[in-house]
Design an enzyme around this catalytic site. Sequence first.
Site, PDB file in Angstrom:
ATOM      1  CG  LEU A   9    -132.525  23.331  15.115  1.00 54.12           C
ATOM      2  CD1 LEU A   9    -133.729  24.034  15.449  1.00 54.12           C
ATOM      3  CD2 LEU A   9    -132.828  21.978  15.301  1.00 54.12           C
ATOM      4  CB  ALA A  10    -129.610  22.495   8.736  1.00 58.99           C
ATOM      5  NE  ARG A  16    -140.652  33.121   2.893  1.00 65.62           N
ATOM      6  CZ  ARG A  16    -140.765  33.565   3.938  1.00 65.62           C
ATOM      7  NH1 ARG A  16    -140.609  32.946   5.117  1.00 65.62           N
ATOM      8  NH2 ARG A  16    -140.642  34.938   4.007  1.00 65.62           N
ATOM      9  N   GLY A  78    -142.319  21.915  13.202  1.00 63.39           N
ATOM     10  CA  GLY A  78    -141.711  23.167  14.337  1.00 63.39           C
ATOM     11  C   GLY A  78    -140.319  22.820  14.702  1.00 63.39           C
ATOM     12  CB  THR A  79    -137.982  25.415  16.319  1.00 61.01           C
ATOM     13  OG1 THR A  79    -138.799  25.777  17.201  1.00 61.01           O
ATOM     14  CG2 THR A  79    -137.793  26.330  15.115  1.00 61.01           C
ATOM     15  CG  ASP A 104    -131.718  29.783   8.918  1.00 59.20           C
ATOM     16  OD1 ASP A 104    -131.602  29.974   9.908  1.00 59.20           O
ATOM     17  OD2 ASP A 104    -132.883  30.050   8.224  1.00 59.20           O
ATOM     18  CE  LYS A 351    -102.693  20.353 -15.759  1.00 61.51           C
ATOM     19  NZ  LYS A 351    -102.435  18.976 -15.605  1.00 61.51           N
ATOM     20  CG  ASN A 386     -99.728  18.667 -19.619  1.00 64.52           C
ATOM     21  OD1 ASN A 386    -100.416  19.065 -20.848  1.00 64.52           O
ATOM     22  ND2 ASN A 386    -100.503  18.901 -18.698  1.00 64.52           N
TER      23      ASN A 386
END
Length: 457
Positions: A9-10, A16, A78-79, A104, A351, A386
């Site tokens: 669940l994301a 907040r 809701g979940t 989370d 590099k 280069n």
Amino acid sequence: MKRTGSVILAAGDGKRMGSAKPKVLCEVLFRPMIGWVADCCNAAGIEQNCVVLGNGADFVRPFLPFNFEAVLQQERLGTGHAASMARDFIREGDFDHVAVLCGDAPFITPDLLQEALTLHREQGNGVTVITARVADPTGYGRIRREGNRLAAIVEQADADEETLRIDEINAGAYWFRKDFLLRFFDAMGNDNAQGEYYLTDCVQAAARLGETAGAWLSPTADVALGANTRKGLALLNSIARERVLDKLMDAGVSIPFPDGIVVGDQVEIGPDTVLLPGTIILGKVTIGSGCEIGPNSHITDSVIGDGCRVISSYIDQSTIEENVKIGPMSNVRPNCHIKSGAKIGDFVEIKNSVIGSKTAVAHLTYVGDSDVGDRCNFGCGTVTVNYDGAKKYRTTIGNNVFVGCNTNLIAPVTMGDRSYSAAGTTVTQDVPPGALVIGRSRQKVIEGWTETSGKTK
């Protein structure tokens, strides 16, 4: 873990957190929380995975492993409603049991998932809730047991005084038998003050539908930890950092002053390596034994062999063989391979290059897009040129080459084995093996110039 799936669940936003991105992209040890949970599922051997995303789906998708599907929750109801967005994935999936996890809550581990699944299967439960005991359970749903059976998850607002004294809480992670979860979706309601569909109602639903509900108690309270604010996120980072450092020290890594050292959870370090203050090591990094890293070094996604020293320097996406010294103040950029015994000194940038064994690039030098042989020596101020403004080219330097101070190598160009360049030379053509190249104007001295030019005061 065969024939298992997961739903993460994301869909939460980052309001907040004060972020324009979804909350699950907030980082713990510089890695998004969703990455911790997704990697846990893969490491646990869960074969099919789905993530429920919200309005910030486009932000999250690039951070998902290739074997993860994604579905959208347009409204946040809701979940239970969020989990039900994966109904088609669950119905069509070739698995018998499915984990439902929070994107989370980064401290879920493969071992915890496997142990909870073992209990879930042994008890033949329709649902098994992963729980934890915490010192302060305020705000969490309490676990009420009747023997080995889970009787209810009681939310804080609905708990009486006796229930409020319970310190076992819902960690927000579940194992469901697939067929029961689908039946629960059909049966769940939203008869509550918020008018939302709650996943925690699955316990009461199990009793109504003739199923058993169980609870597996995690040996660590960390599994329940999530973050809704930046302060909460800082706490997760602190816990994760200390946990990683403790694990490294238990494995024989010396960290004499832990304050200010940050090491990611995917890092592997051999015994007798010393980490000095200000060091940050992130991503998939492997460091051998007997190394000295720091102070103030930064390493990401690299492999470093035994016996290396990295002093106040940066290394990114590169391979460093054994007994190499780097720094201070060096920058090894992506796609470099530094071979055994080489020395990359102060204020050197490398590099996309190969540096041969026992080659010394001692100071104030840039080597980019180059293939350098063994036992070479670079004088101070050398530059491989280069880039011509449109394309990049490679420089090739053979074995036992001496590159004089302030040499410019205009790529594409080759210096053969045992060749030399004189100080201040600009090399524009290939240099044969064993040759000396001098590419500078002859010195001219004009005596008395100061007086005749009027420059005297």
